[in-house]
Scaffold this motif. Sequence first.
Motif, PDB file in Angstrom:
ATOM      1  N   GLU A  17      -5.639   1.347   1.584  1.00  0.00           N
ATOM      2  CA  GLU A  17      -6.740   2.176   0.970  1.00  0.00           C
ATOM      3  C   GLU A  17      -7.313   1.456  -0.194  1.00  0.00           C
ATOM      4  N   MET A  36      -2.868   7.410   1.989  1.00  0.00           N
ATOM      5  CA  MET A  36      -4.068   7.409   1.454  1.00  0.00           C
ATOM      6  C   MET A  36      -4.338   8.361   0.178  1.00  0.00           C
ATOM      7  N   VAL A  95     -11.243   0.612   7.391  1.00  0.00           N
ATOM      8  CA  VAL A  95     -10.174   0.468   6.616  1.00  0.00           C
ATOM      9  C   VAL A  95      -9.222  -0.863   6.696  1.00  0.00           C
TER      10      VAL A  95
END
Lengths: 420, 420
Positions: free
Chosen positions: A357, A267, A183
């Motif tokens: 994200e 997210m 990520v």
Amino acid sequence: MEIDQHYRALSVETFSQRLGEVEAVASRVGGEPARWDIREVGDGNLNLVFIVSGDVGSVVVKQALPYVRMVGESWPLPIYRAHFEYYALVRQAKRAPGIAPEVYYFDKPQALFVMEYLHPHTILRRKLIAGERVAQLGETIGQFCARTAFRGSELSLSSPEKKQDVGLFSGNVAIPAITESLVFTDPYYAAEMNHHTPELSPVVDELRRNARLKAKVQRLLMKFTANTETMLHGDLHSGSIMATDTDVRVIDPEFSQYGPMAFDLGMAVANFLMAYFSQPAHRQESELAAYQTWILDVIEACFTSFDAEFRHLWQTERTGVLFPKALFEEQGNSADDACDALLDEIRLDALAYCGIEMHRRVLSLAHNADFEEIEDPALRAKLEARNVLMGQALIMEPEAYGDLSALMELAKAYSQREVL
Amino acid sequence: MEIDQHYRALSVETFSQRLGEVEAVASRVGGEPARWDIREVGDGNLNLVFIVSGDVGSVVVKQALPYVRMVGESWPLPIYRAHFEYYALVRQAKRAPGIAPEVYYFDKPQALFVMEYLHPHTILRRKLIAGERVAQLGETIGQFCARTAFRGSELSLSSPEKKQDVGLFSGNVAIPAITESLVFTDPYYAAEMNHHTPELSPVVDELRRNARLKAKVQRLLMKFTANTETMLHGDLHSGSIMATDTDVRVIDPEFSQYGPMAFDLGMAVANFLMAYFSQPAHRQESELAAYQTWILDVIEACFTSFDAEFRHLWQTERTGVLFPKALFEEQGNSADDACDALLDEIRLDALAYCGIEMHRRVLSLAHNADFEEIEDPALRAKLEARNVLMGQALIMEPEAYGDLSALMELAKAYSQREVL
């Protein structure tokens, strides 16, 4: 990592023999185990997932494999991650009742658990690609994030209880490293497992040259990796949400860890934004504007219901170590300003995590179907570029978009921008 | 908490019988155990401490008691805290060699360890009260804080190694709660175990009415309690530093935990500032100005050497998860700005933690001899008031004093202010 010597991966063939006698399974499935309908449906990246049906009903059985399923045995991964997924499900059930699937049975050495079969729920990502609406989606996710964030923190828990739980989850040593690299780091250089739409390269190159951006992302990684504020879901994307038209459930907390309160919220919103940016490839022109507006409403509801629920819990359940009433209410001081200040911080961090994200899902290993299923690479790259650049704006300057109307305007502006 | 059934508190009488056969002790002390000179010297708050001398030399033996020594058996405290002190000493020895006492022997069930006898070192607090100077004091402490901060963090460690160590230290569940209440919360309301100089009450009342101050302190507590950035000493006051005129050592990391990088630095500086403010009660007028100037020089050196050493390690030992070279140097981007930004953040948090330590040492349970030994309560209150108000300024507005010359001017201004 030591695997229990009795560990054996389940299969459709061995299933009823191995779990037919387990009361929690047998009573809910019903009938002769030999006649159970057993399907392996694990379409995720890591595990075996079975749906088992019989005369009485159905259950889901999930078992960890000792490697990353989507990569293969060359990427070993400890099966103890299933223990932490189980611990997370149990805590979520307590902290935000009714959202996570109910767990019926846990077999630690086999790294498996049996849980509620959600029906007729489908994966939210599919619904968003198909243009379906889900009532109360943003409200439910915002509330879920607020409840788990608050009740898993020392705003609610005692110090020893929280420390003990952090210690327990620290045992999941191999999992955080995956999120940390996939990520936060891989998107920003040519990491081995990365891939992206070739036409997107000019945007990607620019992004990877942005040293200030990379520094901000790494500072957020430092918070993610060290700041054990609360127990996170850890992977709250639209593939971890199942829904009907009116019911919303959250599954798959296998990346659960203690981390910053803002992470899950950021997210989730990122995945709504990616659905938003990908819509021109999935909708007729006639439906596009209305559906995109609906997605923006979901995002707004997600943030506002997070704040409202967090504020409510702050006022009614602040029983932990932090901001004790002895310092505020009991001395005639309101703690409301402190709550608002904390919520402001959480929102800015959520926006920055959201931007990260948005990047990793088009640049790193695990992509989103929202973009991935767009067959025309030129169109895919064009929509991905808008998404990547909005993500960059959120990371670079989250304070400019803490006001939700500014955030909505930003999304609308990028959705019209001709980048490529 | 379960105490090992074989645990027995040591005594001067049983000492040579119990430890006479332990090679690590016997070889360093030398001669007949029955003839060893054994003194119990624990003047701290929690433990038994023995100095044992013989023909060859001396060692120190420290053993945890199952309660808080300064309060009594009514306040039980797990003896496993000694295990964490041992773990911390071993890590400090590796991360900042030559500063912590060397450990020779560890007996886990007895919660005791044997370590280097520091001689002719004395407790720094006594030296500061006596007006003695220690060469390189600020430099050594700043460097120690930087080395332990950097090398105990994911700037240096791999993700699984760090997570595992956080998990280990999370086992010390009962200790963080002490710091959390005594340092961060008790000073700001009339907690049961608090005491303060009665003449200071007007200042204390004002402080406790300051809701914004309390909110800021609680936000810093939230960082302290959840932000496992690095392994802290956790109690780095001037009673945890031993020195000769030219050598500086750091002892007693029994409050060690993973926490924010800024904490140790802030606490150390707070204790230098308390020494500074208390000096008018301990020095002749003729020596006062020069000695206070020396203390301010120590503080400045502490901050600047922290920064210099941290920057050096950033450039030469950045091998961990965070700010990886793959994102910066290997892409032709310097990471120096990111280091400076992080150091700015650390300094501001250190100043705020410093302010909190300045408060709790005159308002909470555990006071400092610097003030406590001032017999005239009016003079004590006057000097404590300057200290408390400077602490408040640092918590409320640390960004105004990130520049060290502004910090020095602030200290000088408060040292002249007639508050009471």
